[in-house]
Structure formats: structure tokens, C-alpha cells
Design an enzyme around this catalytic site. Structure first.
Site, PDB file in Angstrom:
ATOM      1  N   MET A  30       2.809  -1.608  15.979  1.00  0.00           N
ATOM      2  CA  MET A  30       2.331  -2.885  16.507  1.00  0.00           C
ATOM      3  C   MET A  30       1.781  -3.756  15.371  1.00  0.00           C
ATOM      4  O   MET A  30       1.010  -4.697  15.620  1.00  0.00           O
ATOM      5  CB  MET A  30       1.273  -2.654  17.578  1.00  0.00           C
ATOM      6  CG  MET A  30       1.859  -1.894  18.780  1.00  0.00           C
ATOM      7  SD  MET A  30       0.987  -2.162  20.325  1.00  0.00           S
ATOM      8  CE  MET A  30      -0.607  -1.542  19.911  1.00  0.00           C
ATOM      9  N   GLY A  31       2.152  -3.418  14.142  1.00  0.00           N
ATOM     10  CA  GLY A  31       1.762  -4.271  13.016  1.00  0.00           C
ATOM     11  C   GLY A  31       0.333  -4.046  12.555  1.00  0.00           C
ATOM     12  O   GLY A  31      -0.278  -3.040  12.890  1.00  0.00           O
ATOM     13  N   ALA A  32      -0.172  -5.033  11.780  1.00  0.00           N
ATOM     14  CA  ALA A  32      -1.458  -4.856  11.072  1.00  0.00           C
ATOM     15  C   ALA A  32      -1.388  -3.529  10.322  1.00  0.00           C
ATOM     16  O   ALA A  32      -2.226  -2.646  10.477  1.00  0.00           O
ATOM     17  CB  ALA A  32      -2.647  -4.923  12.020  1.00  0.00           C
ATOM     18  N   LEU A  33      -0.346  -3.432   9.509  1.00  0.00           N
ATOM     19  CA  LEU A  33       0.015  -2.147   8.906  1.00  0.00           C
ATOM     20  C   LEU A  33      -1.019  -1.672   7.887  1.00  0.00           C
ATOM     21  O   LEU A  33      -1.632  -2.471   7.192  1.00  0.00           O
ATOM     22  CB  LEU A  33       1.386  -2.256   8.234  1.00  0.00           C
ATOM     23  CG  LEU A  33       2.548  -2.645   9.160  1.00  0.00           C
ATOM     24  CD1 LEU A  33       3.861  -2.617   8.374  1.00  0.00           C
ATOM     25  CD2 LEU A  33       2.641  -1.722  10.368  1.00  0.00           C
ATOM     26  N   HIS A  37       0.672   3.888   8.557  1.00  0.00           N
ATOM     27  CA  HIS A  37       2.001   3.402   8.965  1.00  0.00           C
ATOM     28  C   HIS A  37       2.994   3.610   7.817  1.00  0.00           C
ATOM     29  O   HIS A  37       4.129   4.034   8.023  1.00  0.00           O
ATOM     30  CB  HIS A  37       1.966   1.896   9.279  1.00  0.00           C
ATOM     31  CG  HIS A  37       1.147   1.528  10.484  1.00  0.00           C
ATOM     32  ND1 HIS A  37       0.047   0.714  10.411  1.00  0.00           N
ATOM     33  CD2 HIS A  37       1.284   1.837  11.795  1.00  0.00           C
ATOM     34  CE1 HIS A  37      -0.468   0.533  11.612  1.00  0.00           C
ATOM     35  NE2 HIS A  37       0.266   1.206  12.474  1.00  0.00           N
ATOM     36  N   GLN A 155       0.055  10.070  23.297  1.00  0.00           N
ATOM     37  CA  GLN A 155       1.263   9.234  23.206  1.00  0.00           C
ATOM     38  C   GLN A 155       2.457  10.053  22.695  1.00  0.00           C
ATOM     39  O   GLN A 155       3.593   9.867  23.153  1.00  0.00           O
ATOM     40  CB  GLN A 155       0.988   8.050  22.286  1.00  0.00           C
ATOM     41  CG  GLN A 155       2.189   7.172  22.028  1.00  0.00           C
ATOM     42  CD  GLN A 155       1.825   5.891  21.323  1.00  0.00           C
ATOM     43  OE1 GLN A 155       1.436   4.925  21.960  1.00  0.00           O
ATOM     44  NE2 GLN A 155       1.935   5.861  20.013  1.00  0.00           N
ATOM     45  N   SER A 187      -6.703   2.961  11.439  1.00  0.00           N
ATOM     46  CA  SER A 187      -6.248   2.291  12.661  1.00  0.00           C
ATOM     47  C   SER A 187      -6.273   0.788  12.432  1.00  0.00           C
ATOM     48  O   SER A 187      -7.163   0.276  11.733  1.00  0.00           O
ATOM     49  CB  SER A 187      -7.191   2.649  13.822  1.00  0.00           C
ATOM     50  OG  SER A 187      -6.979   1.764  14.898  1.00  0.00           O
ATOM     51  N   ARG A 189      -7.136  -1.249  14.484  1.00  0.00           N
ATOM     52  CA  ARG A 189      -8.375  -1.741  15.127  1.00  0.00           C
ATOM     53  C   ARG A 189      -9.578  -1.678  14.193  1.00  0.00           C
ATOM     54  O   ARG A 189     -10.575  -2.360  14.429  1.00  0.00           O
ATOM     55  CB  ARG A 189      -8.658  -0.941  16.400  1.00  0.00           C
ATOM     56  CG  ARG A 189      -7.713  -1.270  17.536  1.00  0.00           C
ATOM     57  CD  ARG A 189      -8.198  -0.673  18.847  1.00  0.00           C
ATOM     58  NE  ARG A 189      -7.469  -1.223  19.975  1.00  0.00           N
ATOM     59  CZ  ARG A 189      -6.308  -0.759  20.404  1.00  0.00           C
ATOM     60  NH1 ARG A 189      -5.756   0.269  19.807  1.00  0.00           N
ATOM     61  NH2 ARG A 189      -5.707  -1.319  21.447  1.00  0.00           N
TER      62      ARG A 189
HETATM   63  P1  AMP Z   1       0.376   1.475  16.089  1.00  0.00           P
HETATM   64  O1  AMP Z   1       0.827   0.331  15.243  1.00  0.00           O
HETATM   65  O2  AMP Z   1      -1.097   1.673  16.122  1.00  0.00           O
HETATM   66  O3  AMP Z   1       1.023   1.456  17.445  1.00  0.00           O
HETATM   67  O4  AMP Z   1       0.925   2.782  15.367  1.00  0.00           O
HETATM   68  C1  AMP Z   1       2.265   2.934  15.026  1.00  0.00           C
HETATM   69  C2  AMP Z   1       2.509   4.366  14.664  1.00  0.00           C
HETATM   70  O5  AMP Z   1       1.660   4.753  13.591  1.00  0.00           O
HETATM   71  C3  AMP Z   1       2.191   5.325  15.838  1.00  0.00           C
HETATM   72  O6  AMP Z   1       3.155   6.355  15.859  1.00  0.00           O
HETATM   73  C4  AMP Z   1       0.831   5.855  15.462  1.00  0.00           C
HETATM   74  O7  AMP Z   1       0.553   7.130  16.005  1.00  0.00           O
HETATM   75  C5  AMP Z   1       0.937   5.912  13.951  1.00  0.00           C
HETATM   76  N1  AMP Z   1      -0.407   5.900  13.358  1.00  0.00           N
HETATM   77  C6  AMP Z   1      -1.376   4.964  13.546  1.00  0.00           C
HETATM   78  N2  AMP Z   1      -2.493   5.314  12.879  1.00  0.00           N
HETATM   79  C7  AMP Z   1      -2.232   6.493  12.274  1.00  0.00           C
HETATM   80  C8  AMP Z   1      -2.978   7.381  11.431  1.00  0.00           C
HETATM   81  N3  AMP Z   1      -4.224   7.130  11.083  1.00  0.00           N
HETATM   82  N4  AMP Z   1      -2.367   8.504  10.984  1.00  0.00           N
HETATM   83  C9  AMP Z   1      -1.086   8.780  11.338  1.00  0.00           C
HETATM   84  N5  AMP Z   1      -0.324   7.999  12.117  1.00  0.00           N
HETATM   85  C10 AMP Z   1      -0.891   6.868  12.580  1.00  0.00           C
END
Ligand code: AMP
Length: 289
Positions: A30-33, A37, A155, A187, A189
């Protein structure tokens, strides 16, 4: 890196690549990489000839419209980071590309206990939204391998279940959780937290490691209460602190001293909701957390 905004253009390009025999790895986001990511992108690059990343903030998985509105957006920086990580393809759709007007979106997915437990209980409808967007993305990208993070443990189980329901033959690779130096799980967030809040939020990791060190055969009630207290002491407001079976997330009141289990936490720091988990015990034979 090729950037596609139209689903049809993405499909046409990927079809050509597939026909030339290339295997693809897909990293939906969902970005904000951030670095976590990018670790998924690098892993996909190492294991596939073609790496596809998507950025789409999916409205149907937000049960709280404010959370959707406030979700951080840093597209220019994301593109720069993906270029640097040598990602091959970025899919950057708008809402009508994912949910075309006039096409009914009325499927529901039989997720059983996974739908109502933990995140499902506190975010009603969330996992139906996750399934909706994942189905669409997977049908467009048709990857050989899908890379997702253990950070979103529930998830991961939901997506595996979705693939079974849809009879999709895609290999799922669950990548380890990446953390800041104080243990806070990375995250998007976290961008909404002040430095001081980030410090206090590390109590989530401390509570997880506390549970890992102190889990004993028998009743889990005291262990969970102590972990919850560690959060409260740092001003976090927990939605839940639980220990569950790793395969189906049924909640456990006692531990048999042998089975691999997963500790899961969701808590608010101010208005920001954070989740994290750890598979226990960490030194369990054959498991890398
Ligand atoms: P998101 O953009 O938050 O939806 O995350 C996209 C992908 O990155 C999802 O598969 C998340 O589980 C993974 N992800 C997000 N944060 C982490 C993290 N701290 N460690 C590992 N994978 C992550």
C-alpha cells in the site's frame, strides 16, 4: 523500471514476459515504502526473473474511513526506492482500475475463524477487503510467487486460504519481520508517530520477547496479563494480547510445552494502531522467526 497505471497495459506486458518463459515474483503493497517492503522486493528479485510490485491503498480493507484518509502517501519517494532496489515493474492503479465501475463486487470468501478472530474482530470486514483486492491483483499479475510479510501474520493465513479457495497455484513466501533498532516492527503507519511515541511503542516488541522468554507449560493467563501490562505502562492501549495456534489462530488458554505457537499484539499509540507478532519459542527446532 516500467510503471503501469492501466490494468490492460500491465497485463499485456506481463503476458509477453510470461510467454518468453520468465518466472515472476509479486510484492503487493500500500506504498509509503520502507526497508521491510524493499526486503521483500530484493527477495523476489533473487528468486525470479521478473519482480512486480504494486502500490494501491485499498479502500475496501479499511473499516475506519479516517484511517484510510490518513494513510501515508509518498509515491515519488516510493518510485525512487523501487528503482534503487532494481524492481522491474511497478503497478500503480487508481481505484477504477481495481474496481471497474459497473462490475459488481459482491463475492464473499469463506474464511471461517480467521475472519472473526483477532484483527477480524476489531476490524470487521477487513479481511474480505483484503481478499477482494488480492484476488483482483493476482488475476492481473498472475505471478509464480507471492511475497508477503510475517508482520501481518493473520493476513498471511487469510491469503493462503484465499489461494486455496480460488484454486490458484501460486507459491507463497512469507518473509521475516523487519524491525527498527529498538525492536519496533517497521510499518508505514510509523510515519504518523513522533520519535518519543516510536520509543514507547517498542514496548510491543518487549512484550513479545517477554512472552518468548517466560512462556511455560500450563495456563497462559498470567503471562498474557503481564505482557499487556508492559504495554499499558508505556501508554499503549491494547486491543488484544493473545497466544494462538500457528496454523489456524485458535486462541490458547494453556500451552502444552511443545507446540509452536504465535503471540500476537494489536495496540494503539495515540490514534495509530500497531500490530506485531512472534512465533514462540524462538529457539523452536527448525523455525526461523
Ligand atoms: P503494506 O504496504 O503495509 O500493506 O505491506 C505490504 C507487504 O509488506 C505486506 O506483505 C506486509 O506484511 C509486508 N510488511 C510490512 N511491514 C513489514 C515488516 N516490518 N516486516 C516484514 N514485512 C512487512
Amino acid at each position: 523500471m516500467f510503471i503501469f497505471r492501466q490494468s490492460a497495459d500491465l497485463q499485456a506486458y506481463l503476458k509477453k514476459e510470461r510467454l518468453s518463459g520468465k518466472k515472476s515474483g509479486f510484492v503487493p503493497t500500500m506504498g509509503a515504502l520502507h526497508e521491510a517492503h524493499l526486503s521483500l522486493v530484493r527477495r523476489a528479485r533473487g528468486e525470479n526473473e521478473l519482480t512486480v510490485c504494486s502500490i494501491f491503498v485499498n479502500p475496501t480493507q479499511f473499516n475506519d474511513p479516517k484511517d484510510y484518509e490518513l494513510y501515508p502517501k509518498t509515491v515519488e519517494k516510493d518510485i525512487y526506492l523501487l528503482e534503487k532496489a532494481a524492481c522491474d515493474v511497478l503497478f500503480l492503479p487508481d481505484i477504477p482500475q481495481i474496481y471497474p465501475p459497473g462490475v459488481p463486487q459482491n463475492e464473499t470468501y469463506e474464511l471461517g475463524h480467521l475472519e472473526s478472530a483477532l484483527e477480524g474482530k476489531y476490524r470487521p470486514g477487513h479481511f474480505q477487503g483484503v481478499c477482494q483486492v488480492m484476488r483482483r491483483l493476482l488475476q492481473l499479475v498472475e505471478p509464480d510467487r507471492l511475497y508477503i510479510g510475517q508482520k501481518d501474520y493473520q493476513q498471511c493465513l487469510v491469503i493462503k486460504k484465499l489461494l486455496t479457495l480460488l484454486k490458484m497455484q501460486i507459491e507463497v513466501i512469507i518473509c521475516p519481520t523487519l524491525r527498527e533498532s529498538n525492536g519496533l516492527a517497521m510499518s508505514s503507519r510509523n510515519l504518523r508517530l513522533s520519535d518519543e511515541e516510536k520509543e514507547r511503542s517498542a514496548a510491543i516488541f518487549d512484550a513479545l520477547t517477554y512472552m518468548n522468554s517466560n512462556i511455560k507449560e500450563g495456563c497462559l493467563k498470567e503471562l498474557l496479563a503481564a505482557a499487556k501490562n508492559m504495554l499499558l505502562l508505556k501508554g499503549l492501549q491494547p486491543d488484544y494480547v493473545e497466544i494462538a495456534a500457528t496454523d489456524d489462530l485458535r486462541l490458547l488458554e494453556a500451552w502444552n510445552g511443545q507446540a509452536r505457537v504465535v503471540a500476537l499484539v494489536a495496540a494503539y499509540m495515540g490514534k495509530v494502531r500497531l500490530i506485531d507478532n512472534m512465533v514462540l519459542p524462538l529457539n523452536f527446532a527448525g523455525y526461523a522467526n
